[in-house]
Design a protein around this motif. Structure first.
Motif, PDB file in Angstrom:
ATOM      1  N   ASP A 165       0.822  -1.211   0.000  1.00 34.39           N
ATOM      2  CA  ASP A 165       0.000   0.000   0.000  1.00 34.39           C
ATOM      3  C   ASP A 165       0.856   1.262   0.000  1.00 34.39           C
ATOM      4  OD1 ASP A 165      -2.401  -1.309  -0.060  1.00 34.39           O
ATOM      5  OD2 ASP A 165      -2.628  -1.365   2.122  1.00 34.39           O
ATOM      6  N   GLU A 166       2.076   1.146   0.515  1.00 30.40           N
ATOM      7  CA  GLU A 166       2.962   2.318   0.577  1.00 30.40           C
ATOM      8  C   GLU A 166       3.270   2.888  -0.806  1.00 30.40           C
ATOM      9  OE1 GLU A 166       3.872   0.021   4.383  1.00 30.40           O
ATOM     10  OE2 GLU A 166       3.279  -0.413   2.311  1.00 30.40           O
ATOM     11  N   LEU A 167       3.048   2.106  -1.857  1.00 31.92           N
ATOM     12  CA  LEU A 167       3.298   2.610  -3.210  1.00 31.92           C
ATOM     13  C   LEU A 167       2.458   3.859  -3.481  1.00 31.92           C
ATOM     14  CD1 LEU A 167       4.957   1.854  -5.751  1.00 31.92           C
ATOM     15  CD2 LEU A 167       2.933   0.671  -6.603  1.00 31.92           C
ATOM     16  N   GLY A 168       1.247   3.895  -2.945  1.00 30.78           N
ATOM     17  CA  GLY A 168       0.376   5.050  -3.128  1.00 30.78           C
ATOM     18  C   GLY A 168       0.762   6.242  -2.281  1.00 30.78           C
ATOM     19  N   GLN A 169       1.773   6.075  -1.445  1.00 32.97           N
ATOM     20  CA  GLN A 169       2.263   7.170  -0.604  1.00 32.97           C
ATOM     21  C   GLN A 169       3.536   7.781  -1.165  1.00 32.97           C
ATOM     22  OE1 GLN A 169       2.622   5.449   3.325  1.00 32.97           O
ATOM     23  NE2 GLN A 169       0.553   4.581   3.219  1.00 32.97           N
ATOM     24  N   ARG A 170       3.767   7.549  -2.440  1.00 33.62           N
ATOM     25  CA  ARG A 170       4.931   8.124  -3.124  1.00 33.62           C
ATOM     26  C   ARG A 170       4.414   9.098  -4.173  1.00 33.62           C
ATOM     27  NH1 ARG A 170       5.974   5.979   0.775  1.00 33.62           N
ATOM     28  NH2 ARG A 170       7.708   4.574   1.305  1.00 33.62           N
ATOM     29  N   PRO A 171       4.148  10.345  -3.790  1.00 33.20           N
ATOM     30  CA  PRO A 171       3.438  11.295  -4.665  1.00 33.20           C
ATOM     31  C   PRO A 171       4.202  11.691  -5.917  1.00 33.20           C
ATOM     32  CG  PRO A 171       4.276  12.402  -2.702  1.00 33.20           C
ATOM     33  CD  PRO A 171       4.472  10.941  -2.475  1.00 33.20           C
ATOM     34  N   LEU A 172       5.503  11.441  -5.961  1.00 34.94           N
ATOM     35  CA  LEU A 172       6.290  11.816  -7.137  1.00 34.94           C
ATOM     36  C   LEU A 172       6.341  10.703  -8.184  1.00 34.94           C
ATOM     37  CD1 LEU A 172       9.341  13.627  -5.468  1.00 34.94           C
ATOM     38  CD2 LEU A 172       7.184  14.602  -6.258  1.00 34.94           C
ATOM     39  N   LEU A 173       5.731   9.552  -7.883  1.00 34.61           N
ATOM     40  CA  LEU A 173       5.816   8.403  -8.790  1.00 34.61           C
ATOM     41  C   LEU A 173       5.266   8.767 -10.166  1.00 34.61           C
ATOM     42  CD1 LEU A 173       6.647   5.405  -8.903  1.00 34.61           C
ATOM     43  CD2 LEU A 173       4.281   4.832  -8.349  1.00 34.61           C
ATOM     44  N   GLN A 174       6.090   8.519 -11.207  1.00 28.65           N
ATOM     45  CA  GLN A 174       5.754   8.934 -12.565  1.00 28.65           C
ATOM     46  C   GLN A 174       5.731   7.759 -13.535  1.00 28.65           C
ATOM     47  OE1 GLN A 174       7.925  12.543 -13.172  1.00 28.65           O
ATOM     48  NE2 GLN A 174       7.297  12.757 -15.299  1.00 28.65           N
ATOM     49  N   LYS A 175       6.640   6.784 -13.348  1.00 27.04           N
ATOM     50  CA  LYS A 175       6.710   5.618 -14.228  1.00 27.04           C
ATOM     51  C   LYS A 175       6.787   4.349 -13.383  1.00 27.04           C
ATOM     52  CE  LYS A 175       9.127   5.944 -18.152  1.00 27.04           C
ATOM     53  NZ  LYS A 175      10.195   6.286 -19.151  1.00 27.04           N
ATOM     54  N   LEU A 176       5.974   3.359 -13.766  1.00 25.74           N
ATOM     55  CA  LEU A 176       5.874   2.114 -13.005  1.00 25.74           C
ATOM     56  C   LEU A 176       5.914   0.946 -13.982  1.00 25.74           C
ATOM     57  CD1 LEU A 176       5.442   0.801 -10.230  1.00 25.74           C
ATOM     58  CD2 LEU A 176       2.972   1.153 -10.528  1.00 25.74           C
ATOM     59  N   MET A 177       7.006   0.191 -13.979  1.00 24.36           N
ATOM     60  CA  MET A 177       7.233  -0.880 -14.948  1.00 24.36           C
ATOM     61  C   MET A 177       7.087  -2.233 -14.252  1.00 24.36           C
ATOM     62  SD  MET A 177       8.239   1.484 -17.150  1.00 24.36           S
ATOM     63  CE  MET A 177       9.191   0.925 -18.534  1.00 24.36           C
ATOM     64  N   LEU A 178       5.985  -2.935 -14.553  1.00 23.54           N
ATOM     65  CA  LEU A 178       5.656  -4.164 -13.838  1.00 23.54           C
ATOM     66  C   LEU A 178       5.395  -5.351 -14.761  1.00 23.54           C
ATOM     67  CD1 LEU A 178       3.148  -2.555 -11.295  1.00 23.54           C
ATOM     68  CD2 LEU A 178       5.529  -3.201 -10.834  1.00 23.54           C
ATOM     69  N   ALA A 179       5.736  -5.249 -16.039  1.00 22.36           N
ATOM     70  CA  ALA A 179       5.465  -6.338 -16.980  1.00 22.36           C
ATOM     71  C   ALA A 179       6.196  -7.617 -16.567  1.00 22.36           C
ATOM     72  CB  ALA A 179       5.893  -5.931 -18.390  1.00 22.36           C
ATOM     73  N   GLY A 180       5.570  -8.764 -16.863  1.00 21.45           N
ATOM     74  CA  GLY A 180       6.227 -10.039 -16.626  1.00 21.45           C
ATOM     75  C   GLY A 180       6.313 -10.445 -15.178  1.00 21.45           C
ATOM     76  N   ASN A 181       5.241 -10.204 -14.406  1.00 22.91           N
ATOM     77  CA  ASN A 181       5.178 -10.649 -13.018  1.00 22.91           C
ATOM     78  C   ASN A 181       3.941 -11.533 -12.823  1.00 22.91           C
ATOM     79  OD1 ASN A 181       7.372  -9.474 -11.133  1.00 22.91           O
ATOM     80  ND2 ASN A 181       6.881  -7.759 -12.477  1.00 22.91           N
ATOM     81  N   ARG A 182       3.448 -11.629 -11.599  1.00 15.46           N
ATOM     82  CA  ARG A 182       2.305 -12.500 -11.297  1.00 15.46           C
ATOM     83  C   ARG A 182       1.203 -11.724 -10.584  1.00 15.46           C
ATOM     84  NH1 ARG A 182       6.074 -17.556  -9.070  1.00 15.46           N
ATOM     85  NH2 ARG A 182       7.210 -17.860 -11.034  1.00 15.46           N
ATOM     86  N   LEU A 183       1.094 -10.459 -10.901  1.00 14.71           N
ATOM     87  CA  LEU A 183       0.127  -9.585 -10.244  1.00 14.71           C
ATOM     88  C   LEU A 183      -1.289  -9.859 -10.727  1.00 14.71           C
ATOM     89  CD1 LEU A 183       2.213  -6.327 -10.570  1.00 14.71           C
ATOM     90  CD2 LEU A 183       1.654  -7.447  -8.407  1.00 14.71           C
ATOM     91  N   GLN A 184      -2.238  -9.832  -9.783  1.00  9.37           N
ATOM     92  CA  GLN A 184      -3.666  -9.925 -10.107  1.00  9.37           C
ATOM     93  C   GLN A 184      -4.403  -8.636  -9.746  1.00  9.37           C
ATOM     94  OE1 GLN A 184      -5.603 -13.573  -8.809  1.00  9.37           O
ATOM     95  NE2 GLN A 184      -3.609 -14.567  -8.588  1.00  9.37           N
ATOM     96  N   THR A 185      -3.813  -7.863  -8.843  1.00  6.06           N
ATOM     97  CA  THR A 185      -4.408  -6.599  -8.401  1.00  6.06           C
ATOM     98  C   THR A 185      -3.299  -5.582  -8.171  1.00  6.06           C
ATOM     99  OG1 THR A 185      -4.282  -7.214  -6.061  1.00  6.06           O
ATOM    100  CG2 THR A 185      -6.322  -7.771  -7.239  1.00  6.06           C
ATOM    101  N   LEU A 186      -3.709  -4.339  -8.025  1.00  5.24           N
ATOM    102  CA  LEU A 186      -2.808  -3.272  -7.620  1.00  5.24           C
ATOM    103  C   LEU A 186      -3.378  -2.637  -6.360  1.00  5.24           C
ATOM    104  CD1 LEU A 186      -2.051  -1.529 -11.047  1.00  5.24           C
ATOM    105  CD2 LEU A 186      -0.534  -3.038  -9.757  1.00  5.24           C
TER     106      LEU A 186
END
Length: 436
Positions: A121-142
């Motif tokens: 959940d801390e990912l949403g507490q990074r207000p400067l986040l501009q690019k997020l590269m997550l291809a090729g994983n096993r994610l079902q949700t964010l």
């Protein structure tokens, strides 16, 4: 003397960037000799599985690359690095991403080709986040907290385990570039396409010449196509790599490129390569006139999600307008086929000084349903924001032959394309009409 030896001999004091790829299994403590100056550290291509807990001693560190190593967890010590804004851990074996590993100034996070099933959940507490590269994983949700990342402009979700696209992502006010191909979506939009009628072209009929370019997904060669009973024909051949890229699978790119069909502002596909001795997938495409050039270069570390234009780049109003019209028309055509380009950027546009242009590179392209559902509209309007950014970049570089009225109309369209309310943006049919 190699770089590691120079480091250990104390000969690199004052260095701002250090690249070490030499089979390391442990973090060389001598790197701390550079603590007063080191800003970029590249440890990719080693056998590392941990970093020192006191990494924060590198107090000026802004960028860290540790791709192609053996990490199973994103190191928590990263979160203590107060100036660290770009992190790259592509192609490791990462399964766990602790919230503590995300530094406060995080702007660009690359976790492509790992084994991640969940993000904190801390990912949403990074207000400067501009690019997020997550291809090729096993994610079902964010994490739902991602909705707070209003500066987030580029997300790569291809080749994961999503059965539906997160609504959180589709409503992000700044999102402009999205890739999600290769997921088991409940509605497999690619199945709605017409049968593929692309002709096969035998590898034995192709004679490869000089390399024209190379990207993450493949290599493009100039070639001669010696079709039986036909005169030799100069073409371009793109041979796809099999590895996962930051955008997703190269084969998804090939499928989208074929499904796009023909349009004056798209590079024409002539056929699919068959019979390659190593079973390499490839496409035969129209050879582009050498007078065409890239509109801009890729984003830099500093610009993050913005292309880099040559300082001398300038356009007449007429040529800029032709570029804008051509790309809007191409995007409208793609959306009518149920395809989002996903990477509508100046660096993927070839142009001539007269304003002729071609939209290329389908590495991030994705299929969407051929309907008018809120999801399909949102996917299309995300791409509209990317076009709005392009409009702004062209406007900044138009010479003085533009009237105040023309400037005001262009600026108004650009602002409507980039407004934060995703579904309130115009579609490309309306944009094309406005540009006419």
């Amino acid at each position: 003397m190699d770089t590691l030896a120079k480091l250990r001999a104390g000969q690199l004091v004052g260095l701002k960037r250090l690249d070490l790829s030499c089979g390391l299994t442990e973090f060389p403590p001598e790197i701390f000799q550079l603590a007063d100056t080191l800003e970029i550290l590249n440890l990719s291509g080693n056998a590392l599985s941990r970093l020192p807990e006191d990494l924060h001693r590198l107090s000026h560190l802004r960028i860290l690359f540790c791709s192609d190593n053996q990490f199973t967890e994103l190191p928590a010590c990263l979160g203590q690095c107060t100036k660290l804004s770009m992190i790259g851990f592509k192609a490791n074996q990462i399964e766990h991403v602790p919230g503590a590993a995300l530094p406060p100034l995080l702007r660009w996070l690359i976790l492509t080709d790992n084994r991640i099933q969940q993000l904190p959940d801390e990912l949403g507490q990074r207000p400067l986040l501009q690019k997020l590269m997550l291809a090729g994983n096993r994610l079902q949700t964010l994490p739902a907290s991602l909705a707070r990342c209003e500066r987030l402009e580029l997300i790569r979700l291809a080749a994961n385990q999503f059965t539906e696209l997160p609504e959180t992502v589709l409503a992000l006010p700044g999102l402009s570039w999205l890739a999600y191909a290769g997921n088991p979506l409940r509605e497999d939009a690619s199945a709605l396409r017409e049968a593929d009628n692309t002709p096969d072209i035998e590898w034995s009929h192709l004679e490869l010449g000089q390399k024209l370019g190379e990207g993450a997904s493949g290599i493009i060669h100039q070639a001669q196509w010696n079709a039986p009973g036909q005169p030799a024909h100069a073409v371009a051949v793109k041979l796809y790599k099999g590895s996962m890229t930051s955008d997703g699978s190269p084969l998804n790119e090939m499928n989208a490129c074929i499904a796009a069909g023909q349009h004056p502002n798209l590079i024409k596909v002539l056929g699919r390569v068959t019979g390659h001795p190593e079973q390499t997938a490839g496409l035969v495409m129209e050879l582009i006139d050498p007078s065409f050039m890239n509109l801009a270069a890729l984003p830099s570390f500093d610009t993050c999600s913005r292309d880099v234009y040559a300082p001398a780049t300038r356009f007449t109003y007429d040529s800029a307008l032709r570029i804008a019209r051509g790309i809007a028309s191409a995007a409208d055509h793609l959306h009518a086929q149920g395809i989002c380009h996903g990477d509508l950027y100046a660096h993927n546009i070839l142009y001539s000084h007269e304003g002729d242009c071609l939209l290329g590179d389908f590495g991030a392209a994705c299929f969407h349903a051929l309907d008018n559902s809120p999801q399909s509209r949102a996917l299309q309007r995300i791409e509209v924001r990317a076009f709005g950014i392009l409009l702004g970049e062209l406007l900044e570089r138009i010479d003085s032959d533009m009237s105040d009225q023309q400037h005001a109309k262009w600026k108004d369209l650009q602002q409507r394309c980039t407004q934060p309310d995703v579904l309130a943006r115009p579609d490309f049919a309306a944009i094309s009409q406005a540009l006419a």
